[in-house]
Motif scaffolding. Structure first.
Motif, PDB file in Angstrom:
ATOM      1  N   ARG A   1       1.303   7.044  -6.334  1.00 10.07           N
ATOM      2  CA  ARG A   1       0.213   8.021  -6.488  1.00 10.07           C
ATOM      3  C   ARG A   1       0.667   9.409  -6.055  1.00 10.07           C
ATOM      4  O   ARG A   1       0.320  10.408  -6.675  1.00 10.07           O
ATOM      5  CB  ARG A   1      -1.000   7.599  -5.666  1.00 10.07           C
ATOM      6  CG  ARG A   1      -1.987   6.802  -6.500  1.00 10.07           C
ATOM      7  CD  ARG A   1      -3.272   6.632  -5.753  1.00 10.07           C
ATOM      8  NE  ARG A   1      -3.182   5.355  -5.060  1.00 10.07           N
ATOM      9  CZ  ARG A   1      -3.945   4.962  -4.077  1.00 10.07           C
ATOM     10  NH1 ARG A   1      -4.878   5.741  -3.634  1.00 10.07           N
ATOM     11  NH2 ARG A   1      -3.803   3.795  -3.532  1.00 10.07           N
ATOM     12  N   ASN A   2       1.456   9.456  -4.988  1.00  9.38           N
ATOM     13  CA  ASN A   2       1.969  10.736  -4.502  1.00  9.38           C
ATOM     14  C   ASN A   2       2.824  11.397  -5.577  1.00  9.38           C
ATOM     15  O   ASN A   2       2.747  12.603  -5.782  1.00  9.38           O
ATOM     16  CB  ASN A   2       2.769  10.535  -3.208  1.00  9.38           C
ATOM     17  CG  ASN A   2       3.202  11.840  -2.594  1.00  9.38           C
ATOM     18  OD1 ASN A   2       2.461  12.817  -2.612  1.00  9.38           O
ATOM     19  ND2 ASN A   2       4.396  11.872  -2.050  1.00  9.38           N
ATOM     20  N   GLY A   3       3.628  10.587  -6.263  1.00  9.65           N
ATOM     21  CA  GLY A   3       4.443  11.117  -7.357  1.00  9.65           C
ATOM     22  C   GLY A   3       3.560  11.664  -8.466  1.00  9.65           C
ATOM     23  O   GLY A   3       3.818  12.741  -9.019  1.00  9.65           O
ATOM     24  N   ALA A   4       2.503  10.917  -8.805  1.00 11.82           N
ATOM     25  CA  ALA A   4       1.566  11.382  -9.841  1.00 11.82           C
ATOM     26  C   ALA A   4       0.875  12.660  -9.376  1.00 11.82           C
ATOM     27  O   ALA A   4       0.722  13.612 -10.150  1.00 11.82           O
ATOM     28  CB  ALA A   4       0.534  10.296 -10.141  1.00 11.82           C
ATOM     29  N   HIS A   5       0.467  12.682  -8.117  1.00 16.59           N
ATOM     30  CA  HIS A   5      -0.179  13.887  -7.584  1.00 16.59           C
ATOM     31  C   HIS A   5       0.780  15.067  -7.609  1.00 16.59           C
ATOM     32  O   HIS A   5       0.383  16.198  -7.913  1.00 16.59           O
ATOM     33  CB  HIS A   5      -0.668  13.653  -6.156  1.00 16.59           C
ATOM     34  CG  HIS A   5      -1.829  12.707  -6.084  1.00 16.59           C
ATOM     35  ND1 HIS A   5      -2.191  12.068  -4.932  1.00 16.59           N
ATOM     36  CD2 HIS A   5      -2.721  12.281  -7.024  1.00 16.59           C
ATOM     37  CE1 HIS A   5      -3.239  11.307  -5.150  1.00 16.59           C
ATOM     38  NE2 HIS A   5      -3.569  11.401  -6.419  1.00 16.59           N
TER      39      HIS A   5
ATOM     40  N   ILE B   1       0.098  18.509  -9.307  1.00 17.94           N
ATOM     41  CA  ILE B   1       0.220  19.759  -8.535  1.00 17.94           C
ATOM     42  C   ILE B   1       1.183  20.712  -9.225  1.00 17.94           C
ATOM     43  O   ILE B   1       0.899  21.915  -9.353  1.00 17.94           O
ATOM     44  CB  ILE B   1       0.660  19.464  -7.083  1.00 17.94           C
ATOM     45  CG1 ILE B   1      -0.489  18.798  -6.321  1.00 17.94           C
ATOM     46  CG2 ILE B   1       1.114  20.723  -6.370  1.00 17.94           C
ATOM     47  CD1 ILE B   1      -0.093  18.220  -4.974  1.00 17.94           C
ATOM     48  N   ASP B   2       2.323  20.193  -9.692  1.00 14.64           N
ATOM     49  CA  ASP B   2       3.287  21.052 -10.392  1.00 14.64           C
ATOM     50  C   ASP B   2       2.652  21.653 -11.641  1.00 14.64           C
ATOM     51  O   ASP B   2       2.825  22.851 -11.917  1.00 14.64           O
ATOM     52  CB  ASP B   2       4.546  20.254 -10.775  1.00 14.64           C
ATOM     53  CG  ASP B   2       5.392  19.905  -9.556  1.00 14.64           C
ATOM     54  OD1 ASP B   2       5.179  20.504  -8.474  1.00 14.64           O
ATOM     55  OD2 ASP B   2       6.269  19.025  -9.688  1.00 14.64           O
TER      56      ASP B   2
ATOM     57  N   ASP C   1       0.835  -1.210   0.000  1.00 14.00           N
ATOM     58  CA  ASP C   1       0.000   0.000   0.000  1.00 14.00           C
ATOM     59  C   ASP C   1       0.868   1.257   0.000  1.00 14.00           C
ATOM     60  O   ASP C   1       0.588   2.222  -0.707  1.00 14.00           O
ATOM     61  CB  ASP C   1      -0.925   0.028   1.225  1.00 14.00           C
ATOM     62  CG  ASP C   1      -2.075  -0.962   1.124  1.00 14.00           C
ATOM     63  OD1 ASP C   1      -2.284  -1.517   0.022  1.00 14.00           O
ATOM     64  OD2 ASP C   1      -2.745  -1.174   2.149  1.00 14.00           O
ATOM     65  N   LYS C   2       1.923   1.218   0.798  1.00  9.41           N
ATOM     66  CA  LYS C   2       2.833   2.369   0.877  1.00  9.41           C
ATOM     67  C   LYS C   2       3.462   2.627  -0.491  1.00  9.41           C
ATOM     68  O   LYS C   2       3.548   3.773  -0.932  1.00  9.41           O
ATOM     69  CB  LYS C   2       3.916   2.101   1.923  1.00  9.41           C
ATOM     70  CG  LYS C   2       4.943   3.202   2.013  1.00  9.41           C
ATOM     71  CD  LYS C   2       6.077   2.825   2.961  1.00  9.41           C
ATOM     72  CE  LYS C   2       7.230   3.764   2.810  1.00  9.41           C
ATOM     73  NZ  LYS C   2       8.442   3.253   3.429  1.00  9.41           N
TER      74      LYS C   2
END
Length: 161
Positions: free
Chosen positions: A82-86, A90-91, A75-76
């Protein structure tokens, strides 16, 4: 000999009584020890059962924990992806916001210039309108005077006829 026998019997009886009392005390102590030994053996048996139950629970818990750790690790990893995609989204959004802010600032500057020009034009047209109204007012007065003169002349002509 009888005296010796009586003395020996007496001594033997005292010794038998002493030994009987010692035997009784020994039996009591042995009974207490036996009870203590039985209690300890019972406690050891109970502890071994508890230890076996704890070992079983530990093995089960260890297996479950390992499975949970593996699931949470997976999950991590997904969350990091997903955090990288987000982060990319965001950028991109921050870049677009910057572009929009630049466009907004340019539009505001244009609006300020246009507003200033429009205000000057409105003032100019208002002054021209006022001048026109004044001229129209003077013309209206002249027209009214002329119409009044025409009426008077027509009345005078009609009277003369």
């Amino acid at each position: 000999t009888r005296a010796t026998l009586a003395e020996t019997t007496e001594e033997s009886t005292a010794k038998v009584n002493e030994l009987s009392a010692a035997r009784e005390a020994c039996l009591v102590r042995n009974g207490a020890h036996k009870t203590a030994i039985d209690d300890l053996e019972s406690n050891v048996e109970r502890c071994e059962k508890s230890l076996n139950t704890t070992r079983t629970t530990l093995a089960k818990t260890t297996t479950e924990s390992a499975a949970k750790v593996a699931a949470l690790t997976a999950d991590k990893e997904q969350l990091l992806v997903r955090n990288g995609a987000h982060k990319t989204v965001i950028d991109d959004l921050e870049f677009n916001v910057g572009r929009c802010e630049d466009s907004l600032n340019a539009t505001r500057a244009t609006l300020a210039e246009t507003t200033e020009e429009s205000t000057a034009k409105v003032n100019e047209l208002s002054a021209a309108r006022e001048a026109c109204l004044v001229r129209n007012g003077a013309h209206k007065t002249a027209i009214d005077d002329l119409e009044s003169n025409v009426e008077r002349c027509e009345k005078s002509l009609n009277t003369t006829r």
